[in-house]
Enzyme design. Structure first.
Site, PDB file in Angstrom:
ATOM      1  N   GLU A 179       0.886  -1.169   0.000  1.00 46.73           N
ATOM      2  CA  GLU A 179       0.000   0.000   0.000  1.00 46.73           C
ATOM      3  C   GLU A 179       0.917   1.210   0.000  1.00 46.73           C
ATOM      4  OE1 GLU A 179      -1.842   3.106   1.346  1.00 46.73           O
ATOM      5  OE2 GLU A 179      -2.187   1.940   3.167  1.00 46.73           O
ATOM      6  N   CYS A 223      -2.026   8.865   2.814  1.00 47.16           N
ATOM      7  CA  CYS A 223      -1.812   8.383   1.442  1.00 47.16           C
ATOM      8  C   CYS A 223      -3.043   8.715   0.607  1.00 47.16           C
ATOM      9  CB  CYS A 223      -1.499   6.906   1.433  1.00 47.16           C
ATOM     10  SG  CYS A 223      -2.744   5.934   2.222  1.00 47.16           S
TER      11      CYS A 223
HETATM   12  C1  UN1 Z   1      -3.002   5.867   4.932  1.00 44.69           C
HETATM   13  O1  UN1 Z   1      -2.875   7.077   4.819  1.00 44.69           O
HETATM   14  O2  UN1 Z   1      -2.013   5.091   4.787  1.00 44.69           O
HETATM   15  O3  UN1 Z   1      -8.909   6.378   4.072  1.00 44.69           O
HETATM   16  C2  UN1 Z   1      -4.264   5.184   5.288  1.00 44.69           C
HETATM   17  C3  UN1 Z   1      -8.220   6.972   4.928  1.00 44.69           C
HETATM   18  C4  UN1 Z   1      -7.831   6.218   6.180  1.00 44.69           C
HETATM   19  C5  UN1 Z   1      -6.643   5.372   5.940  1.00 44.69           C
HETATM   20  C6  UN1 Z   1      -5.462   6.082   5.360  1.00 44.69           C
HETATM   21  N1  UN1 Z   1      -8.943   5.393   6.590  1.00 44.69           N
HETATM   22  O4  UN1 Z   1      -7.876   8.133   4.790  1.00 44.69           O
END
Ligand code: UN1
Length: 457
Positions: free
Chosen positions: A211, A245
């Protein structure tokens, strides 16, 4: 890194996984239920640790612990649903079916920005599927890992070793990737990190779940409800100080509403409360480090060198001079700039106008990453196009919601440079198991598949 200590850790994890996997899955689920209960009672304290280390504002830290609790609930249910298919066999008196078995030891590498939730995505599934986990947290969030480990230790009895924490940096991550005893590497971090670690795992034909970075875009159409749109954009672009992310980095606004939308966005950005994350009123805390501030400044300076007009982006000193608070940057561009093609892990939002929806979708897809995407519209033709095979090329596509803040129930992850993995909900559990195709002959003959004859004379 102490190699002997590392090796002992893996031996310990392997031993406990052999024991754990023989528990029936619903009994494994019961342990995860207890873990979730304990997380509920420790929610405030764990959230404080997140705020201390990752510098997230309180409501987001509480939300992150909630995400871990949600994962527990999901995994408990799943512990009775690790279904395999039964297929009709082409041969008489034969049964053809799939069995799912645990992998063994999962090596889990997590980032600073979701120091508990991403562990929970991995651990809850890995555990109900019958695996142990060795967790290498980000060096910024060892305290979060210790906090989670303490909760597990409290409820796990003889299975405390199911979660083992390996503190460290790159060396430790590489050790896990090289180690044949680690049956799955699940890694969250930058695309650069993924590109360094993946070949190491692939060289031993190991299993990988990645990821990685995003470069997420939203499209704002003429029919969009601008009240909810502005809120959705602001949260996705500035929430977690742009360090998700899933953070929104690029915005494509239809030319008819461009003026209105950018004006309202500017007003909203100006009103956001930047402050110490422990303060109830704060909406944006500091960046994680000086290095991340510098990388934001590099991007901003390179835009400024081209004469591009930027509002915000500068540092604000609040209380501790060693912390890096910034004003979110709004960058209005007339064309796609090179800076927009890579992910700067900070609150920078590029805005560009578009003329037709096809052009907007093309601009949104025209980057190497493919994690999350959004469209704001009340026109179902536009939203359906966006969700169709000719639409967004991302793993996540939202309508009238920003790019960040996904629920745990769906599979989370993205395409292209985002790494292709899917974690958390839906059938992501299959990543943590091996599929065995089983054919059983309960008849008295031995018919061969595809009608092949092999008669002994
Ligand atoms: C991340 O930034 O690695 O959808 C995960 C989202 C969160 C998860 C982010 N539930 O923004």
């Amino acid at each position: 890194m102490d190699k002997n200590k590392y090796s002992e850790l893996v031996t310990k994890s392997k031993a406990i996984s052999n024991k754990w996997r023989s528990l029936p899955a619903p009994q494994r689920g019961e342990y995860i239920r207890l873990f979730g209960e304990e997380l509920r009672t420790k929610k405030e304290a764990l959230a404080s640790t997140i705020t201390k280390e990752a510098r997230k504002i309180k409501t987001e830290s509480l939300g992150e612990v909630q995400e871990a609790i949600d994962m527990c609930d999901f995994a408990v249910g799943l512990s009775r649903q690790l279904y395999g298919l039964t297929m009709p066999s082409e041969r008489p008196n034969h049964r053809l079916q799939e069995l799912w078995h645990p992998l063994g030891v999962v090596g889990c590498i997590t980032a600073f920005n979701f120091p508990m939730a991403v562990f929970a995505w991995n651990f809850c599934l890995a555990a109900v599927c019958g695996n142990s986990i060795i967790w290498k947290p980000s060096p910024h969030s060892n305290g979060c890992a210790i906090g989670m480990k303490e909760v597990w230790d409290k409820v796990s009895g003889e299975f405390a070793d199911l979660v083992l924490v390996l503190e460290g940096g790159n060396e430790e991550a590489v050790a896990l990737c090289e180690d044949k005893r680690i049956d799955l590497i699940s890694a969250t971090g930058s695309t650069q990190m993924g590109k360094e670690l993946a070949p190491i795992v692939s060289a031993r034909l190991g299993k990988l779940l990645l990821e990685l970075g995003g470069n997420n875009a939203a499209i704002v159409c003429p029919s969009a409800d601008l009240d909810l749109t502005i809120k959705g954009i602001a949260f996705s672009a500035c929430g977690t100080t742009g360090q998700r992310c899933t953070s929104l980095r690029r915005l494509f606004v239809h030319e008819d509403i461009y003026e209105d939308c950018t004006k309202r966005l500017q007003k909203c950005f100006d009103e956001l409360v930047i402050g110490c994350p422990t303060k109830e009123s704060s909406q944006i805390g500091p960046l994680i480090s000086e290095a991340s501030f510098n990388s934001m400044q590099d991007t901003i300076n390179s835009l400024k060198d081209k004469g591009i007009n930027i509002s915000g982006g500068d540092r604000i000193e609040i209380e501790d001079p060693n912390e890096f608070y910034v004003k979110p940057a709004l960058v209005l561009v007339n064309q796609i700039e090179e800076e927009m093609l890579s992910e700067t892990f900070a609150p920078i939002l590029y805005v560009k106008s578009y003329k037709n929806i096809e052009e907007a979708i093309q601009m949104q897809n025209d980057v190497s990453q493919g994690l999350s995407s959004s469209i704001f519209t009340n026109d179902m033709r536009e939203s359906e196009l966006f969700l169709s095979e000719a639409g967004s090329d991302c793993g996540i596509a939202n309508v009238n919601i920003g790019t960040s803040g996904a629920e745990i129930g769906g599979a989370f992850g993205g395409e292209k440079d985002t790494g292709g993995g899917r974690e958390s909900g839906s059938d992501a559990w299959k990543n943590y198991m091996r599929r065995m195709t089983v054919t059983v002959n309960y008849g008295e003959d031995l018919p061969l598949a595809q009608g092949v004859e092999f008669d002994e004379n």
